[in-house]
Structures are given as C-alpha cells and as structure tokens.
Design an enzyme around this catalytic site. Structure first.
Site, PDB file in Angstrom:
ATOM      1  N   THR A  45     -11.239   0.349  -2.967  1.00 26.26           N
ATOM      2  CA  THR A  45     -10.144   1.030  -2.274  1.00 26.26           C
ATOM      3  C   THR A  45      -8.929   0.129  -2.089  1.00 26.26           C
ATOM      4  O   THR A  45      -8.012   0.484  -1.366  1.00 26.26           O
ATOM      5  CB  THR A  45     -10.639   1.521  -0.897  1.00 26.26           C
ATOM      6  OG1 THR A  45     -11.166   0.406  -0.176  1.00 26.26           O
ATOM      7  CG2 THR A  45     -11.715   2.582  -1.057  1.00 26.26           C
ATOM      8  N   ASP A  46      -8.931  -1.012  -2.750  1.00 29.90           N
ATOM      9  CA  ASP A  46      -7.872  -1.998  -2.526  1.00 29.90           C
ATOM     10  C   ASP A  46      -6.999  -2.218  -3.762  1.00 29.90           C
ATOM     11  O   ASP A  46      -6.471  -3.299  -3.965  1.00 29.90           O
ATOM     12  CB  ASP A  46      -8.486  -3.323  -2.061  1.00 29.90           C
ATOM     13  CG  ASP A  46      -7.461  -4.212  -1.366  1.00 29.90           C
ATOM     14  OD1 ASP A  46      -6.629  -3.675  -0.613  1.00 29.90           O
ATOM     15  OD2 ASP A  46      -7.484  -5.437  -1.591  1.00 29.90           O
ATOM     16  N   GLY A  47      -6.820  -1.203  -4.588  1.00 29.18           N
ATOM     17  CA  GLY A  47      -5.995  -1.333  -5.789  1.00 29.18           C
ATOM     18  C   GLY A  47      -4.523  -1.134  -5.496  1.00 29.18           C
ATOM     19  O   GLY A  47      -3.879  -0.244  -6.046  1.00 29.18           O
ATOM     20  N   TYR A  63       0.822  -1.217   0.000  1.00 33.38           N
ATOM     21  CA  TYR A  63       0.000   0.000   0.000  1.00 33.38           C
ATOM     22  C   TYR A  63       0.853   1.263   0.000  1.00 33.38           C
ATOM     23  O   TYR A  63       0.321   2.361   0.059  1.00 33.38           O
ATOM     24  CB  TYR A  63      -0.908   0.022   1.234  1.00 33.38           C
ATOM     25  CG  TYR A  63      -1.942  -1.066   1.224  1.00 33.38           C
ATOM     26  CD1 TYR A  63      -3.115  -0.940   0.493  1.00 33.38           C
ATOM     27  CD2 TYR A  63      -1.745  -2.246   1.944  1.00 33.38           C
ATOM     28  CE1 TYR A  63      -4.070  -1.945   0.472  1.00 33.38           C
ATOM     29  CE2 TYR A  63      -2.697  -3.258   1.933  1.00 33.38           C
ATOM     30  CZ  TYR A  63      -3.855  -3.093   1.195  1.00 33.38           C
ATOM     31  OH  TYR A  63      -4.793  -4.090   1.173  1.00 33.38           O
ATOM     32  N   ASN A  89      -2.232  -5.869  -6.915  1.00 28.73           N
ATOM     33  CA  ASN A  89      -3.437  -6.036  -7.720  1.00 28.73           C
ATOM     34  C   ASN A  89      -3.288  -5.500  -9.136  1.00 28.73           C
ATOM     35  O   ASN A  89      -4.268  -5.335  -9.854  1.00 28.73           O
ATOM     36  CB  ASN A  89      -4.639  -5.372  -7.035  1.00 28.73           C
ATOM     37  CG  ASN A  89      -5.149  -6.208  -5.883  1.00 28.73           C
ATOM     38  OD1 ASN A  89      -4.814  -7.374  -5.767  1.00 28.73           O
ATOM     39  ND2 ASN A  89      -5.937  -5.611  -5.028  1.00 28.73           N
TER      40      ASN A  89
END
Length: 192
Positions: A81-83, A44, A87
C-alpha cells in the site's frame, strides 16, 4: 539477494551506477511532477496510476508502460500500500532517453502489518484506492484511457496472464516464508 545480518535483509544492486562506477541520473516521480519533499505526506497526493502510466508511456514508451502497469498490479496483489510518487523513478542509462527505473522499495505491507491501512498510496483509478474494490472493469478503464491518449497497449490480456502467474508463483513459494506472513498475504488475497 537475501543477507543475514542478525536479521534477514534484502540487498539489491544499485541501478544508478554504471559498470564504470559513474552515476546514472535518476529522478523519482515526486521530483518529476514538482512535488515538494515537505511535508512528506505530499508524495501520497499524486496522480492516479493510469495518469502515471500515460506519463510513462509518453516518456519511456509502451514497453515501460506495460511494465509499470504490471508493477501496479503487483502492488495490489502483494498488499503493498506504499507505492507513492517517491517509489517510482525514471533513469537515463544512455544519459539521454528516460526509462522506467528498476523496482525498489516494494514491500508487501499486508504481509508484515496486517492491521495497517488497506488503501493504496495512490488511486488505482479515479476514486478507487481500496484493493478489495478493484475489478477487471477498472483495468479495462485503464486500457480505454490509454487508448484515448494515443497508446494502444491492450493491457487486459497481459494483466490476466500476469495475475495468474503471480498467484501461481505465490502458491508454489508460500511454504518457504514465515507462516504468519503467509497467512497475512493469503488473507489479503482473499479480499481481492
């Protein structure tokens, strides 16, 4: 396609296998940029999406860069919101030239978990991770940044058409999903 396995599941064909069953090399962007797998939170802390778009343009060409940027917009619109770096992947279908891998692990987090952290996994542009703060000026900044780096994509018109198409498709399909999910996505879209 959707499968019913007690619960509904989404199945996608593997892109890392050829028709002959042989493995096609792929690497996620965490691997590309040397981000260690431990601790997992490091995925992240990657570069902002415009820098990733430049990397995709440099490595895979303008068509893949435009596709990457459309996917980033889809993250924003869908409340994904998890890109993070793991990913996004490159793959080598001809065993030589890198291409942007097909989409995988895109989840409309806002639809399923409306009280989750609303910020994107990575910065949309430097200093901006909150979808509600993103505006067309940020997309123009991405265009300018890519032009400065030698990529004349003129993404703003493409982005406007893509956003309009996504909203039209959502409008025509929202009655086909769970109403709680639809309300959560609508609430998310209302913040943009």
């Amino acid at each position: 396609r959707f499968l019913s396995l007690g619960e509904h599941a989404f199945a996608i064909a593997r892109y890392d296998r050829g028709p002959d069953g042989l493995r096609i090399h792929q690497e996620d962007l965490a691997q590309v940029f040397g981000v260690p797998p431990v601790p997992p939170t490091l995925k992240y802390q990657g570069r902002p999406y415009p820098q990733l778009a430049r990397f995709v343009a440099d490595t895979c060409g303008p068509a893949d860069c435009e596709e990457f940027l459309k996917r980033v917009l889809f993250l924003v619109l869908s409340g994904n919101t998890d890109g993070h770096l793991k990913n996004w992947s490159l793959y080598y279908p001809d065993r030589r030239a890198a291409r942007l891998a097909p989409v995988y692990d895109f989840v409309a987090v806002a639809g399923h978990y409306p009280n989750s952290d609303p910020d994107l996994a990575l910065e949309f542009v430097r200093g901006v991770k909150t979808p509600a703060l993103i505006n067309w000026g940020h997309i123009e900044r991405i265009d300018s940044y890519l032009r400065e780096k030698g990529h004349d994509l003129s993404f703003v018109p493409t982005a406007r058409a893509f956003v309009e198409r996504c909203l039209d498709v959502w409008s025509s399909q929202r009655q086909d999903v769970d109403q709680k999910y639809a309300m959560n996505v609508d609430k998310h879209l209302g913040t943009l």
